[in-house]
Design an enzyme around this catalytic site. Structure first.
Site, PDB file in Angstrom:
ATOM      1  N   SER A 107       0.835  -1.208   0.000  1.00  0.00           N
ATOM      2  CA  SER A 107       0.000   0.000   0.000  1.00  0.00           C
ATOM      3  C   SER A 107       0.872   1.261   0.000  1.00  0.00           C
ATOM      4  O   SER A 107       1.956   1.272   0.590  1.00  0.00           O
ATOM      5  CB  SER A 107      -0.857  -0.005   1.269  1.00  0.00           C
ATOM      6  N   TYR A 130      -2.324   5.566  -4.263  1.00  0.00           N
ATOM      7  CA  TYR A 130      -3.368   6.574  -4.083  1.00  0.00           C
ATOM      8  C   TYR A 130      -2.893   7.811  -4.820  1.00  0.00           C
ATOM      9  O   TYR A 130      -1.746   8.242  -4.621  1.00  0.00           O
ATOM     10  CB  TYR A 130      -3.553   6.932  -2.605  1.00  0.00           C
ATOM     11  N   THR A 156      -5.946   2.565  -6.884  1.00  0.00           N
ATOM     12  CA  THR A 156      -7.204   2.536  -6.122  1.00  0.00           C
ATOM     13  C   THR A 156      -8.072   3.717  -6.521  1.00  0.00           C
ATOM     14  O   THR A 156      -7.625   4.871  -6.493  1.00  0.00           O
ATOM     15  CB  THR A 156      -6.912   2.584  -4.604  1.00  0.00           C
ATOM     16  N   LYS A 252      -8.557  -0.794  -9.049  1.00  0.00           N
ATOM     17  CA  LYS A 252      -9.227  -1.367  -7.877  1.00  0.00           C
ATOM     18  C   LYS A 252     -10.327  -0.446  -7.352  1.00  0.00           C
ATOM     19  O   LYS A 252     -10.128   0.768  -7.265  1.00  0.00           O
ATOM     20  CB  LYS A 252      -8.182  -1.605  -6.767  1.00  0.00           C
ATOM     21  N   HIS A 276     -13.695  -1.566  -1.032  1.00  0.00           N
ATOM     22  CA  HIS A 276     -12.669  -1.211  -0.045  1.00  0.00           C
ATOM     23  C   HIS A 276     -12.976  -1.863   1.315  1.00  0.00           C
ATOM     24  O   HIS A 276     -12.855  -1.230   2.372  1.00  0.00           O
ATOM     25  CB  HIS A 276     -12.579   0.312   0.087  1.00  0.00           C
TER      26      HIS A 276
END
Ligand code: GLV
Length: 387
Positions: A107, A130, A156, A252, A276
């Site tokens: 992440s 992100y 994402t 995603k 999520h």
């Protein structure tokens, strides 16, 4: 050593071992947590067809995800703050995944940095991004992921603003934890966790601290997302990021058939059906109920992956039989990590593998490629009739 036979066994140990703040961070959905709960409970509505007298010798769960060989189609999902669940958590999880032969996704909001994970693993992992307002930061982090040989970018799309999880606000979630009375009282009961944490320097958002400008509190996920995440992210930007990355791209956070078509048009290598983990739009459909429609809409154009609510190999099998080519586990591996570090992640993968393999056999199939809707009993109204 306790006998661990289910993912739930790992969750119970994790609940005892991890600080309340980080357990709650993992085990929360947004607002009423309806979607968080539905993600898990909707799996139970699907039943399996028992088949007999089918030669089950020489079975295999091996498959591919975005062209990469996997021992089973179960990747570790990107999970923020994993290195707070257990010291150096991302490194431990990545190593367990590598040894097992499944993808690990790091992440953006990890504690161990991209470089750290690359230095402690031997195979390429996936990097989740992100999108931030600061385009320089985005360009640099993409370059860092390329330099670390990350073999896919997982972009994402469902978290440009953070869904509210009440417990995180009440607990004052931060990495590292701030020494309030309440937090210190809880940490005093978590000495196993604390001793390990004292032994590592990795206690901050490793991809962010020292790399990003203009963050008022780099320990707070809430402040960081509010200040830095780019709310103007749209399909044009997604296309530009695809060009900028130039490698395999996984989108995603797709839960709607129209969005699935847009994502397929972008030319992504895969999309992940996901809400999520019920942490963003509370009241959204569970992932497993959304999956069949999305497979019908774009399954012949793009690889469809599945994320949300998987707590067993039977759940994996149901998602695959409904048309997913790959699946992700988030909480299921974090429970293992928080309970027993790297060995716990390995145990979570073993539990899921055994359940998947045994269920596949008892449904009369010998390979992942042979799984289809025919092995399931799906209620006629499973997808729901919504006006
Ligand atoms: C993402 O980082 C989340 O907290 O869901």
């Amino acid at each position: 050593m306790p006998v661990i036979t289910t993912i739930e066994d790992l969750r119970r140990i994790y609940a005892r071992r991890a600080p309340r703040m980080f357990y709650d961070y993992c085990e929360s959905g947004s607002w009423t947590e309806q979607t968080f709960r539905d993600n898990v409970s909707d799996f139970a509505g699907i039943r399996l067809r028992q088949r007999v007298a089918v030669d089950m010798e020489g079975r295999s769960t091996a498959s591919t995800m975005i062209g990469q060989d996997v021992a089973m189609p179960v990747a570790l999902a990107p999970v923020g703050l994993t290195g707070m669940q257990s010291a150096d958590g991302e490194i431990k999880a990545a190593r367990a995944a590598e040894k097992f032969g499944v993808p690990f996704t790091l992440s953006t909001m990890s504690i161990c940095s991209i470089e750290d994970v690359a230095a402690h693993t031997t195979k390429p992992f996936w990097f989740q991004l992100y999108v931030m307002r600061d385009e320089d930061f985005v360009a640099r982090i993409l370059q860092r992921a390329k330099d670390a040989r990350c073999s896919a970018l997982v972009l994402t799309l469902d978290l440009q603003i953070l869904g509210q999880r009440h417990k995180d606000l009440k607990n004052g979630l931060s990495a590292p934890p701030k020494p309030t009375l309440r937090t210190m009282a809880n940490l005093a009961t978590k000495w196993g966790w604390g001793l390990e944490m004292l032994g590592t320097k990795r206690r901050f958002f490793g991809n962010i601290v020292g790399h990003a400008k203009g963050v008022s509190d780099a320990s707070s996920l809430t402040d960081w997302t509010a200040e830095q995440f780019d709310p103007s992210l749209d399909w044009d930007k997604v296309r530009r990021l695809k060009e900028q990355w130039g490698g395999k791209l996984i989108l995603k956070g797709i839960l709607d058939e129209e969005d699935a078509r847009r994502a397929a048009d972008v030319g992504a290598d895969a999309i992940v059906v996901s809400n999520h983990g019920g942490r963003q739009l509370d009241g959204a459909l569970s992932s497993i109920r959304a999956l069949p429609g999305i497979v019908r809409a774009v399954g012949d154009q793009v690889e469809v992956h599945f994320d949300g609510g998987i707590r067993s190999g039977q759940d994996v099998l149901k998602a695959l039989a409904l048309g997913a080519k790959g699946t992700y586990i988030g909480r299921a591996f974090v429970y293992g990590l928080g309970a027993m570090g790297e060995a716990g992640v390995t145990r979570a993968l073993e539990v899921i593998h055994k359940e998947l393999d045994t269920t596949m056999a008892l449904c009369g199939r010998k390979s992942v490629a042979a799984l289809d809707r025919d092995i399931l009993l799906v209620p006629e109204d499973f997808e729901g009739r919504w006006a």
